[in-house]
Design a protein around this motif. Sequence first.
Motif, PDB file in Angstrom:
ATOM      1  N   ASP A   1       0.741  -1.006   0.004  1.00  0.00           N
ATOM      2  CA  ASP A   1       0.051  -0.082  -0.168  1.00  0.00           C
ATOM      3  C   ASP A   1       0.985   1.300   0.034  1.00  0.00           C
ATOM      4  OD1 ASP A   1      -2.765  -1.252   1.828  1.00  0.00           O
ATOM      5  OD2 ASP A   1      -2.366  -1.308  -0.138  1.00  0.00           O
ATOM      6  N   PRO A   2       1.931   1.367   0.639  1.00  0.00           N
ATOM      7  CA  PRO A   2       2.774   2.602   0.695  1.00  0.00           C
ATOM      8  C   PRO A   2       3.190   2.845  -0.545  1.00  0.00           C
ATOM      9  CG  PRO A   2       3.127   1.495   2.773  1.00  0.00           C
ATOM     10  CD  PRO A   2       2.352   0.421   1.985  1.00  0.00           C
ATOM     11  N   PHE A   3       3.658   1.782  -1.252  1.00  0.00           N
ATOM     12  CA  PHE A   3       4.256   1.970  -2.449  1.00  0.00           C
ATOM     13  C   PHE A   3       3.204   2.234  -3.598  1.00  0.00           C
ATOM     14  CE2 PHE A   3       7.116  -1.037  -0.547  1.00  0.00           C
ATOM     15  CZ  PHE A   3       8.139  -0.476  -0.865  1.00  0.00           C
ATOM     16  N   ARG A   4       1.871   1.919  -3.529  1.00  0.00           N
ATOM     17  CA  ARG A   4       0.830   2.522  -4.275  1.00  0.00           C
ATOM     18  C   ARG A   4       0.596   3.829  -4.029  1.00  0.00           C
ATOM     19  NH1 ARG A   4      -3.752  -2.420  -4.371  1.00  0.00           N
ATOM     20  NH2 ARG A   4      -2.437  -4.063  -5.543  1.00  0.00           N
ATOM     21  N   ILE A   5       0.464   4.331  -2.752  1.00  0.00           N
ATOM     22  CA  ILE A   5       0.545   5.809  -2.447  1.00  0.00           C
ATOM     23  C   ILE A   5       1.485   6.367  -3.071  1.00  0.00           C
ATOM     24  CG2 ILE A   5       0.151   7.410  -0.638  1.00  0.00           C
ATOM     25  CD1 ILE A   5      -1.069   5.119   1.103  1.00  0.00           C
ATOM     26  N   LEU A   6       2.786   6.075  -2.955  1.00  0.00           N
ATOM     27  CA  LEU A   6       3.787   6.895  -3.481  1.00  0.00           C
ATOM     28  C   LEU A   6       3.863   6.903  -4.853  1.00  0.00           C
ATOM     29  CD1 LEU A   6       6.704   8.410  -3.065  1.00  0.00           C
ATOM     30  CD2 LEU A   6       7.729   6.073  -3.014  1.00  0.00           C
ATOM     31  N   ALA A   7       3.388   6.013  -5.561  1.00  0.00           N
ATOM     32  CA  ALA A   7       3.319   5.860  -7.137  1.00  0.00           C
ATOM     33  C   ALA A   7       2.360   6.694  -7.354  1.00  0.00           C
ATOM     34  CB  ALA A   7       2.845   4.451  -7.507  1.00  0.00           C
ATOM     35  N   PHE A   8       1.123   6.750  -6.802  1.00  0.00           N
ATOM     36  CA  PHE A   8       0.067   7.656  -6.964  1.00  0.00           C
ATOM     37  C   PHE A   8       0.314   9.108  -6.940  1.00  0.00           C
ATOM     38  CE2 PHE A   8      -3.432  10.178  -5.758  1.00  0.00           C
ATOM     39  CZ  PHE A   8      -4.345  10.249  -6.636  1.00  0.00           C
ATOM     40  N   VAL A   9       1.102   9.575  -5.842  1.00  0.00           N
ATOM     41  CA  VAL A   9       1.461  10.933  -5.667  1.00  0.00           C
ATOM     42  C   VAL A   9       2.485  11.242  -6.776  1.00  0.00           C
ATOM     43  CG1 VAL A   9       2.977  12.460  -4.081  1.00  0.00           C
ATOM     44  CG2 VAL A   9       1.506  10.658  -3.146  1.00  0.00           C
ATOM     45  N   ILE A  10       3.736  10.528  -7.232  1.00  0.00           N
ATOM     46  CA  ILE A  10       4.530  10.682  -8.269  1.00  0.00           C
ATOM     47  C   ILE A  10       3.560  11.005  -9.646  1.00  0.00           C
ATOM     48  CG2 ILE A  10       6.436   9.931  -9.529  1.00  0.00           C
ATOM     49  CD1 ILE A  10       7.482   8.403  -7.248  1.00  0.00           C
ATOM     50  N   LEU A  11       3.014   9.910  -9.898  1.00  0.00           N
ATOM     51  CA  LEU A  11       2.141  10.407 -11.100  1.00  0.00           C
ATOM     52  C   LEU A  11       1.286  11.562 -11.078  1.00  0.00           C
ATOM     53  CD1 LEU A  11       0.671   6.715 -11.772  1.00  0.00           C
ATOM     54  CD2 LEU A  11       2.554   8.034 -12.949  1.00  0.00           C
ATOM     55  N   ALA A  12       0.613  11.829  -9.791  1.00  0.00           N
ATOM     56  CA  ALA A  12      -0.325  13.240  -9.635  1.00  0.00           C
ATOM     57  C   ALA A  12       0.879  14.253 -10.061  1.00  0.00           C
ATOM     58  CB  ALA A  12      -1.045  13.069  -8.407  1.00  0.00           C
ATOM     59  N   ALA A  13       1.916  14.321  -9.514  1.00  0.00           N
ATOM     60  CA  ALA A  13       2.830  15.480  -9.595  1.00  0.00           C
ATOM     61  C   ALA A  13       3.379  15.572 -11.219  1.00  0.00           C
ATOM     62  CB  ALA A  13       4.154  15.317  -8.741  1.00  0.00           C
ATOM     63  N   LEU A  14       3.744  14.319 -11.844  1.00  0.00           N
ATOM     64  CA  LEU A  14       3.855  14.517 -13.090  1.00  0.00           C
ATOM     65  C   LEU A  14       2.634  14.931 -13.997  1.00  0.00           C
ATOM     66  CD1 LEU A  14       5.728  11.276 -13.665  1.00  0.00           C
ATOM     67  CD2 LEU A  14       6.727  13.517 -13.474  1.00  0.00           C
ATOM     68  N   ALA A  15       1.513  14.718 -13.688  1.00  0.00           N
ATOM     69  CA  ALA A  15       0.301  15.248 -14.426  1.00  0.00           C
ATOM     70  C   ALA A  15       0.173  16.560 -14.109  1.00  0.00           C
ATOM     71  CB  ALA A  15      -0.892  14.210 -13.760  1.00  0.00           C
TER      72      ALA A  15
END
Length: 305
Positions: free
Chosen positions: A34-48
């Motif tokens: 779960d923490p990795f999914r959250i981190l991936a979501f944050v990174i993708l949101a920042a890139l978007a």
Amino acid sequence: MTAAADPITSARPDGAVPTARTAGPQGRRRRKADPFRILAFVILAALALAWLVPVGWAILTSVKTEAEAAAMPVTLIPDNGFTLSAYAETLSEGKVPRWAWNSLFTSTLVTAITVVISALAGYALSRMQFTGRRLIVTLTVASIMIPGQILIVPLFRLMLSLNLVDTYWGIILPQVVAAPMVFILMKFFDQIPKELEEAALMDGASRLRILWSIIVPLSRPILGAVAIFVFIGAWNNFLWPFIVINDANLMTLPVGLQTVISAYGIQYAQNMAQAVLAALPLIVVFLFFQRQIIKGISTTGIAGT
């Protein structure tokens, strides 16, 4: 005599059945992920968000007056409110509707012809055995690595010898041969079971009949994705139409808007309005065909290249 207790339901005092999230090593692995999914979501949101910032800035600049767009310090919201004057000037000073029609007409023909040629070539290289097949496949893959700019001079000389300069066909024909699309379709056709074709061949069907009646229906998702990619590329193509077209009535939208920029100099609001007008059709295409685009990217493996 009482029935033996169920080890699954008796594992908890309330008798509830443990789920994957509450029991077993699989549930523990999911909790750790779960923490990795959250981190991936944050990174993708920042890139978007980073991608959206210049797009939003272009739109905001296009609805300002030229004085406010060039004013320093830069302001996000104009003092005198938003205006569509930049769009009105762009539409009045050029032949934007004519250029948009030229882009739509040429891009549609390029897409249709490219899909047909790529499907025929991909099927032949995937299914038919003939002398020189491996050499053709090697040359097809090798041609992908050749920069398109190298071919500009010979292509222009060819169009000049065929009297196709300043014509629609001069824009269209050099774009219809797309080696990457041939390779993508060839690899996709390789995954279709050959037993389907063998049964049709035993019934007397020709290769073209098999391609049209069996291969094409099974390949509609990838054919749709290829068509969208080709259309976007043809719509955005600036260099070749800029070289082969001199007549203002035959210019495509990117070339025509560039002539307006060259004639009137750098005008920030108007330039941003022109960029928004040029990108608007592609945004509409993406909104209507986003599922096909995403499926095509996942199918062809473009995301990993």
